[in-house]
Design a protein around this motif. Structure first.
Motif, mmCIF file in Angstrom:
data_model
loop_
_atom_site.group_PDB
_atom_site.id
_atom_site.type_symbol
_atom_site.label_atom_id
_atom_site.label_comp_id
_atom_site.label_asym_id
_atom_site.label_seq_id
_atom_site.Cartn_x
_atom_site.Cartn_y
_atom_site.Cartn_z
ATOM 1 N N TYR A 283 24.250 -25.955 2.777
ATOM 2 C CA TYR A 283 25.042 -26.373 3.936
ATOM 3 C C TYR A 283 25.419 -27.848 3.831
ATOM 4 O O TYR A 283 26.594 -28.218 3.929
ATOM 5 N N GLY A 284 24.416 -28.689 3.627
ATOM 6 C CA GLY A 284 24.616 -30.137 3.685
ATOM 7 C C GLY A 284 25.653 -30.597 2.683
ATOM 8 O O GLY A 284 26.557 -31.364 3.017
ATOM 9 N N HIS A 285 25.541 -30.115 1.454
ATOM 10 C CA HIS A 285 26.488 -30.599 0.471
ATOM 11 C C HIS A 285 27.877 -30.032 0.694
ATOM 12 O O HIS A 285 28.875 -30.695 0.422
ATOM 13 N N ASN A 286 27.962 -28.805 1.190
ATOM 14 C CA ASN A 286 29.289 -28.233 1.396
ATOM 15 C C ASN A 286 29.921 -28.660 2.700
ATOM 16 O O ASN A 286 31.120 -28.494 2.898
ATOM 17 N N ALA A 287 29.100 -29.235 3.590
ATOM 18 C CA ALA A 287 29.709 -29.924 4.730
ATOM 19 C C ALA A 287 30.513 -31.101 4.184
ATOM 20 O O ALA A 287 31.598 -31.420 4.690
ATOM 21 N N VAL A 288 30.007 -31.724 3.105
ATOM 22 C CA VAL A 288 30.768 -32.779 2.445
ATOM 23 C C VAL A 288 32.083 -32.211 1.905
ATOM 24 O O VAL A 288 33.138 -32.836 1.984
ATOM 25 N N ALA A 289 32.022 -30.981 1.365
ATOM 26 C CA ALA A 289 33.229 -30.366 0.804
ATOM 27 C C ALA A 289 34.215 -29.993 1.897
ATOM 28 O O ALA A 289 35.399 -30.278 1.815
#
Lengths: 287, 467
Positions: free
Chosen positions: B202-208
């Motif tokens: 979740y956290g990294h793809n919130a960046v995406a």
């Protein structure tokens, strides 16, 4: 073609997103839940520990403290045995964190006696002068236990009505300290990691007054918070008239006394610095 | 342009104004918590401690400033690229109210310690449910507008917009699954290493999906609008788009290198993080090549200056990110100040510079006036860039220094420094960071003053004539 069909585009984009998701987010459940990775010694939280954990979450402690020791020399020597999958099976949510403004806490349990935590939590700077941790003296207020049973039930942790009854009169700080002492201490790593010092030990600095200042500096930084500025003792015993031989003082400082709440300083300080501090303690006593 | 063509632009104004308000709150809180790290006596327990304020800072920044302004621009861009009035302006006005209620509730509940502890997914379940409602009505409005469009071809910006809509929905729903205990307390449905892996997916793809796809949608729209020449390569944009949204989802575990998450998941994350350089730089090159023969505009068109600096920070960010995702380097700098330095180059550099450019583009048009002061725009630009660089560079140096000290050993293998000996070295860097934050905050004040003056006393003029 796609540029003219929004619904097909949306479906395709979703499918594209789901490929990596299935492989790297869904599939790993199977690996992580492997029964072989279970550790029998790891126990669920008691009601008091769970309430402590919830206070840890409420105060956002995870913004400054991590809870996972990596299999790297610097991590293992500083914090203890590296973290294992099976140690976290009762952690909902996980609290590994992402920034170590303060030290890692995965293995803080058993490192210090309770008294150390009470004093440190209320006023961190009284123990670690240049620490930037906020003061948590306000946790010395009654623990709210209205939801405790419901929490234990929701997480399927075993408890008895007597456990809940026993929470009466506890403070939030009691719960927090109970949680700290549980962290990472289910597996007997501290005993396994205790450095055994073998062979005859001889103080290399005996009668050497030139290293006294350095020994005092180390003492002030690492030891004074528990044994007192003047070795008069406080959380730890007085060292002012310690009558143990140098080798014994070295052994205790280097390897610690897990049962007595004395942390091991061997990995962190190394032999040379430990000898210097032993020299200082012994010299202080002979004065 | 604007209302006269029948576009629903009032709600765009509303979202712009409120997102700026929340952005100001985010930066002000950022400055405060940076001071708390340097001077712990600035913590006022229980409500105003670093531990409780930092999630408000990140939520106000990502959701208040980021998502708030993306909502404005998605409404603005979608209407124009489809040549269609918003499907339901009424729903959009309701969405604006709900948005402000949610962000205010988020700030209040987090200060009170109602916190799920998962980074960027801290909100307790009743607030999180409102976020879901917010996102659903937003997505329906945008997608219905696209379905009913009058322009058959969908420009690349719309692709990024649609991907962000579904991406955020999937991520948010999965990571927020929980076991409610009361109205103010819930536990994550996943435990331990599973929870960690779901969280960083979740956290990294919130960046995406929040900090990459939407600003790219804006960049692809406003760069050609600002320069007056089309984007260099549509095909490169298409290839970069699909590979970006494909590869991003594999990389979450690079936040979990050396942790108990399975090794193969970490290794895949590492490999895909390196591969992500290609689509990221696809967008960067597309931006640079679009400037062929137009580089003089860096001097005389302030919009271009913001956009090109923004995409440059994006390029640096997407080189630094993959390098941090490599096991060896991660083992060194992870958990140090290097990472906040990295994050703030993305948020203060890339995302915010693109948002500033976009606001400077549409704000005068929405109010039918010329920008009040170009000098102030330039002052804003330089203060923002300098403030951000002071922040990031001081954090990178601090991170490397602390990492080197933490890993230093004596000849007998013992550690050379205690934890505290490494930490006290950070104080001067923390002072520098707070200083950088104050400069960035000042840049925002100049920005806001200029916008207020533009709205109230700018020269009335049709600005559509801008090249």
């Amino acid at each position: 073609m796609l540029e003219k069909k929004p619904i097909i585009f949306l479906l395709l984009a979703t499918a594209t997103i789901l490929i990596g998701t299935m492989i790297t987010m869904v599939a790993p459940f199977k690996w992580i839940n492997d029964p072989k990775l279970k550790i029998a010694e790891v126990k669920p939280y008691t009601p008091l520990q769970l309430e402590g954990r919830d206070i840890y979450i409420r105060e956002g402690c995870n913004n400054c403290h991590t809870q996972t020791v990596r299999p790297l020399l610097a991590d293992v020597e500083r914090y203890g045995d590296y973290s294992k999958v099976g140690e976290f099976v009762y952690d909902q949510p996980f609290l590994w964190g992402s920034r170590r403004t303060g030290p890692d806490l995965a293995r803080i349990g058993g490192k210090y006696p309770d008294a150390w935590h009470y004093k440190h939590m209320a006023d961190p700077q009284s123990m670690v002068p240049r620490s930037n941790m906020p003061k948590y003296a306000f946790l010395q207020r009654p623990l709210d236990t209205a939801l405790t049973s419901r929490k234990m039930k929701a997480l399927h942790f075993p408890y008895t009505p007597a456990d809940i009854e026993a929470l009466k009169g506890k403070t939030e700080l009691d719960a927090m300290v109970a949680y700290m002492q549980k962290l990472g201490s289910d597996i007997p790593w501290r005993k396994a990691a205790q450095a055994a010092v073998i062979g005859e030990l001889k103080n290399p600095y005996q009668e050497d007054k030139t290293v006294l200042a350095e020994g005092k500096a180390i003492y002030d930084k690492e030891c004074a918070q528990c044994h007192g500025k003047e070795l008069q003792g406080e959380i730890g015993p007085s060292l002012a008239d310690i009558d143990k031989p140098d080798a014994e003082v070295f052994r205790i400082t280097y390897g610690g006394l897990p049962a007595g709440g004395m942390p091991a300083f061997g990995d962190a300080l190394g032999k040379d610095k430990v000898w210097k501090v032993v020299n200082y303690i012994k010299y202080h006593q002979r004065r | 342009m604007g209302q006269q063509e029948g576009y629903a632009d009032d709600v765009v104004k509303g979202f712009i104004i409120w997102s700026i308000v929340w952005g100001l709150v985010a930066v002000l809180l950022g400055v405060l918590i940076s001071l708390q790290l340097a001077w712990p006596q600035l913590n006022f327990p229980p409500y105003f401690t670093y531990g409780r304020l930092r999630p408000i800072h990140t939520n106000a920044g990502i959701f208040g400033w980021g998502i708030g302004s993306f909502m404005a621009f998605f409404f603005y861009i979608t209407q124009r690229l489809t040549r269609t009035r918003l499907w339901s302006p009424k729903l959009a006005r309701f969405q604006l109210c709900l948005f402000n209620v949610v962000i205010a509730l988020a700030a209040i509940t987090l200060a009170m310690g109602m916190n799920r502890s998962k980074e960027y997914a801290e909100l307790e379940w009743p607030v999180a449910l409102l976020v879901v409602v917010l996102w659903v009505i937003f997505s329906v409005n945008i997608i219905m507008t696209i379905v009913k469009r009058r322009e058959e071809q969908m420009y690349i910006s719309l692709w990024y917009i649609m991907a962000a809509l579904v991406g955020v929905a999937v991520l948010y729903l999965v990571n927020n699954v929980g076991i409610p205990i009361s109205l103010t307390k819930s536990y994550s449905a996943y435990a331990g290493a599973n929870d960690a892996n779901v969280q960083w997916w979740y956290g990294h793809n919130a960046v995406a999906m929040v900090l990459t796809a939407p600003p790219l949608a804006l960049f692809y729209y406003f760069l050609p609008k600002s320069t007056g020449v089309p984007i260099y390569s549509h095909r490169m944009g298409v290839i970069a788009f699909w590979s970006l949204i494909f590869m991003y989802l594999w990389t979450g575990a690079h936040h979990l290198l050396w942790t108990p998450v399975p090794d193969w998941v970490q290794t895949l994350a590492m490999a895909f993080s390196i591969m992500l350089i290609a689509p990221s730089w696809g967008a960067v090159f597309n931006g640079y090549f679009s400037m062929n023969g137009q580089w003089h505009q860096m001097r005389d068109n302030y919009l271009v200056k913001f956009l090109i600096f923004g995409i440059t920070f994006y390029g640096l960010q997407t080189l630094q990110g993959p390098s941090q995702a490599v096991r060896t380097f991660s083992g060194f700098i992870h958990y140090t100040d290097w990472v906040p330095g990295h994050v703030h180059m993305g948020t203060l550099g890339w995302v915010s510079l693109v948002l500033f450019a976009s606001i400077y583009y549409i704000f005068p048009r929405l109010y039918g006036r010329e920008i009040y002061s170009v000098g102030m725009v330039n002052l804003h630009f330089w203060l923002a860039v300098i403030g951000q660089l002071i922040f990031s560079i001081s954090m990178w140096i601090a991170g490397v220094q602390q990492a080197a000290m933490l890993h230093a050993t004596n000849p007998d293998g013992s550690l050379h420094y205690s934890f505290m000996e490494t930490m006290i070295e950070l104080y001067p860097y923390w002072h520098a960071r707070a200083f950088g934050g104050v400069i960035y905050f000042a840049s925002l004040l100049v920005f806001i003053y200029n916008l207020i003056k533009t709205a109230t006393s700018g020269k009335p003029a049709p600005v559509a004539a801008r090249p």
